[in-house]
Enzyme design. Structure first.
Site, PDB file in Angstrom:
ATOM      1  N   THR A   1      -4.638  10.054  67.767  1.00 25.49           N
ATOM      2  CA  THR A   1      -5.460  10.258  68.963  1.00 25.49           C
ATOM      3  C   THR A   1      -4.603  10.966  70.011  1.00 25.49           C
ATOM      4  OG1 THR A   1      -4.906   8.142  70.003  1.00 25.49           O
ATOM      5  CG2 THR A   1      -6.793   8.140  68.500  1.00 25.49           C
TER       6      THR A   1
ATOM      7  N   ALA B   1      -4.159  14.322  70.245  1.00 28.51           N
ATOM      8  CA  ALA B   1      -3.319  15.290  69.513  1.00 28.51           C
ATOM      9  C   ALA B   1      -3.375  16.689  70.118  1.00 28.51           C
ATOM     10  CB  ALA B   1      -3.753  15.332  68.047  1.00 28.51           C
TER      11      ALA B   1
ATOM     12  N   ILE C   1       2.879  14.750  73.319  1.00 32.23           N
ATOM     13  CA  ILE C   1       3.532  14.064  72.197  1.00 32.23           C
ATOM     14  C   ILE C   1       2.662  14.133  70.935  1.00 32.23           C
ATOM     15  CG2 ILE C   1       4.415  11.820  71.410  1.00 32.23           C
ATOM     16  CD1 ILE C   1       4.753  11.207  74.543  1.00 32.23           C
TER      17      ILE C   1
ATOM     18  N   TYR D   1      -2.307   1.827  85.126  1.00 32.99           N
ATOM     19  CA  TYR D   1      -1.635   2.259  83.895  1.00 32.99           C
ATOM     20  C   TYR D   1      -0.935   1.087  83.227  1.00 32.99           C
ATOM     21  CZ  TYR D   1       1.457   5.073  80.866  1.00 32.99           C
ATOM     22  OH  TYR D   1       2.132   5.618  79.790  1.00 32.99           O
TER      23      TYR D   1
HETATM   24  N1  LIG Z   1       4.665  11.312  79.370  1.00 34.41           N
HETATM   25  C1  LIG Z   1       5.291  10.173  79.619  1.00 34.41           C
HETATM   26  O1  LIG Z   1       6.173  10.061  80.511  1.00 34.41           O
HETATM   27  C2  LIG Z   1       4.996   8.955  78.763  1.00 34.41           C
HETATM   28  C3  LIG Z   1       5.878   7.874  78.843  1.00 34.41           C
HETATM   29  C4  LIG Z   1       5.627   6.744  78.078  1.00 34.41           C
HETATM   30  C5  LIG Z   1       4.506   6.692  77.256  1.00 34.41           C
HETATM   31  N2  LIG Z   1       3.659   7.756  77.207  1.00 34.41           N
HETATM   32  C6  LIG Z   1       2.475   7.659  76.369  1.00 34.41           C
HETATM   33  O2  LIG Z   1       2.444   8.728  75.455  1.00 34.41           O
HETATM   34  C7  LIG Z   1       1.090   9.000  75.081  1.00 34.41           C
HETATM   35  C8  LIG Z   1       0.860  10.495  75.080  1.00 34.41           C
HETATM   36  O3  LIG Z   1       1.025  10.983  76.400  1.00 34.41           O
HETATM   37  P1  LIG Z   1       1.579  12.443  76.741  1.00 34.41           P
HETATM   38  O4  LIG Z   1       2.746  12.259  77.625  1.00 34.41           O
HETATM   39  O5  LIG Z   1       1.715  13.258  75.500  1.00 34.41           O
HETATM   40  O6  LIG Z   1       0.384  12.979  77.659  1.00 34.41           O
HETATM   41  P2  LIG Z   1      -0.527  14.280  77.595  1.00 34.41           P
HETATM   42  O7  LIG Z   1       0.289  15.480  77.304  1.00 34.41           O
HETATM   43  O8  LIG Z   1      -1.332  14.240  78.834  1.00 34.41           O
HETATM   44  O9  LIG Z   1      -1.461  13.993  76.348  1.00 34.41           O
HETATM   45  C9  LIG Z   1      -2.429  12.986  76.390  1.00 34.41           C
HETATM   46  C10 LIG Z   1      -3.356  13.160  75.213  1.00 34.41           C
HETATM   47  O10 LIG Z   1      -4.409  12.185  75.335  1.00 34.41           O
HETATM   48  C11 LIG Z   1      -5.656  12.873  75.233  1.00 34.41           C
HETATM   49  N3  LIG Z   1      -6.691  12.258  76.050  1.00 34.41           N
HETATM   50  C12 LIG Z   1      -6.649  12.021  77.382  1.00 34.41           C
HETATM   51  N4  LIG Z   1      -7.825  11.512  77.802  1.00 34.41           N
HETATM   52  C13 LIG Z   1      -8.610  11.428  76.693  1.00 34.41           C
HETATM   53  C14 LIG Z   1      -9.948  10.996  76.477  1.00 34.41           C
HETATM   54  N5  LIG Z   1     -10.705  10.542  77.479  1.00 34.41           N
HETATM   55  N6  LIG Z   1     -10.442  11.039  75.224  1.00 34.41           N
HETATM   56  C15 LIG Z   1      -9.681  11.500  74.210  1.00 34.41           C
HETATM   57  N7  LIG Z   1      -8.414  11.917  74.342  1.00 34.41           N
HETATM   58  C16 LIG Z   1      -7.898  11.890  75.578  1.00 34.41           C
HETATM   59  C17 LIG Z   1      -5.370  14.282  75.761  1.00 34.41           C
HETATM   60  O11 LIG Z   1      -6.281  15.232  75.219  1.00 34.41           O
HETATM   61  P3  LIG Z   1      -7.554  15.862  75.964  1.00 34.41           P
HETATM   62  O12 LIG Z   1      -7.209  16.055  77.397  1.00 34.41           O
HETATM   63  O13 LIG Z   1      -7.783  17.111  75.189  1.00 34.41           O
HETATM   64  O14 LIG Z   1      -8.631  14.865  75.744  1.00 34.41           O
HETATM   65  C18 LIG Z   1      -3.985  14.547  75.196  1.00 34.41           C
HETATM   66  O15 LIG Z   1      -4.063  15.043  73.897  1.00 34.41           O
HETATM   67  C19 LIG Z   1       0.211   8.206  76.065  1.00 34.41           C
HETATM   68  O16 LIG Z   1      -0.304   7.057  75.433  1.00 34.41           O
HETATM   69  C20 LIG Z   1       1.178   7.796  77.162  1.00 34.41           C
HETATM   70  O17 LIG Z   1       0.798   6.574  77.778  1.00 34.41           O
HETATM   71  C21 LIG Z   1       3.886   8.895  77.931  1.00 34.41           C
END
Ligand SMILES: NC(=O)c1ccc[n+]([C@@H]2O[C@H](COP(=O)([O-])OP(=O)(O)OC[C@H]3O[C@@H](n4cnc5c(N)ncnc54)[C@H](OP(=O)(O)O)[C@@H]3O)[C@@H](O)[C@H]2O)c1
Length: 279
Positions: free
Chosen positions: A32, A34, A38, A176
């Site tokens: 999910t 994707a 990440i 969050y």
């Molecule tokens: N970045 C950080 O500092 C960090 C730190 C710790 C943990 N994390 C965790 O890592 C994971 C990935 O985050 P990321 O940093 O890669 O963020 P990102 O680049 O914003 O990616 C988030 C992903 O989630 C999808 N998404 C968001 N809202 C959605 C919805 N309503 N329905 C379906 N898909 C949805 C987005 O796709 P669409 O917009 O196309 O829907 C995107 O593919 C998250 O669970 C986050 O909590 C991130």
């Protein structure tokens, strides 16, 4: 260019492609979130190892472009465009997942983060329903539905979680942190039952990662952060290992400081926040 602090806090991790191939080749992996960050990096990394990737997110054109790259890299890809905020869309994803012969690995990665003061949250209840829907309830609903498929495959569940789940709560992160903690608790509560079914449930507690998610926060521009490709390698290493969790090497120090310094942390949080409020 990585800073000295980033080299120290997040030393470059590598993955044996031979080991990764042995672990995932021929498998069906659902991710999910994707389309960006990440999740996208994970899909690209896995696509070199003859897998069937199920890529789930809202941005359909990004997913189709990713699917083309995945197929050029020699893997199969199924696109499921869905908004996981909405229960009806989650149900549609489940219908599609149920049609698959098997699901070997499910990566719960889609997520939304919000950094907002309580005062600004007062008329924004929807921030809580949205973060809860995406970070907690959607993966719960999906996993309840596909646990039989994961059981049949002796599969794996990967929870892409955050370091702050393991630390004392911080002001302005209520939406969050509560939603990520809820899913973390839910999945760890099920760990033994999933294990008895032959399913390995694992969590990765990531530090700050330089993705779209943190881009709106000006403060983070100068904070040390992990690169998304490095985060993906750490997830892949967890999939290949027997361990149930992965954290940065300094997590234990941060957790000990959080435990023994809880009172100090409260005082410090109050000191910083109270300057922003006129009683
Ligand atoms: N970045 C950080 O500092 C960090 C730190 C710790 C943990 N994390 C965790 O890592 C994971 C990935 O985050 P990321 O940093 O890669 O963020 P990102 O680049 O914003 O990616 C988030 C992903 O989630 C999808 N998404 C968001 N809202 C959605 C919805 N309503 N329905 C379906 N898909 C949805 C987005 O796709 P669409 O917009 O196309 O829907 C995107 O593919 C998250 O669970 C986050 O909590 C991130």
């Amino acid at each position: 260019m990585r800073t000295i602090a980033e080299h120290f806090l997040f030393p470059n991790a590598d993955i044996s492609h031979e080991r990764l191939r042995k672990t995932i080749s021929g498998k069906t992996i659902a991710i999910t979130g994707a389309s960006y960050g990440i999740g996208e990096e994970l899909a690209l990394l896995f696509s070199k190892h003859h897998v069937h990737l199920i890529v789930i997110a809202r941005t359909e054109n990004k997913l189709h472009a990713l699917a083309e790259t995945i197929s050029n890299n020699g893997s199969k890809c199924t696109v499921i465009a869905a908004d996981l905020y909405l229960e009806s869309e989650v149900e549609r994803v489940i219908e599609d997942l149920k049609k698959l012969d098997s699901i070997d690995i499910f990566i719960s990665n889609a997520g939304k983060s919000i950094n907002r003061s309580l005062e600004d949250f007062l008329d924004r209840y929807h921030d809580f329903t949205r973060t809860n829907s995406l970070n907690y309830l959607a993966p719960v609903r999906l996993l309840l539905a596909i646990t039989p498929q994961l059981r049949a495959a002796n599969g794996q569940i990967i929870n892409v979680s955050a370091m702050n789940v393991l630390l004392p709560p911080a002001p302005k992160w209520a939406a969050y942190q509560a939603s990520k903690t809820a899913f973390d608790q839910w999945s760890r509560s099920n760990w033994a039952e999933w294990k008895a079914m032959g399913i390995q449930a694992k969590s990765i507690y990531l530090p700050l990662v330089r993705t779209r998610m943190i881009a709106p926060n000006e403060n983070y521009k100068n904070y040390p952060a992990l690169q998304p490709g490095q985060a993906a390698i750490r997830v892949a290493r967890l999939i290949c290992s027997r361990s149930n969790s992965s954290k940065p090497w300094w997590a234990v120090v941060a957790q000990a400081a959080g435990f023994f310094g809880a009172a100090l942390w409260k005082k410090y949080s109050f000191y910083r926040i109270s300057r922003q409020y006129d009683k």
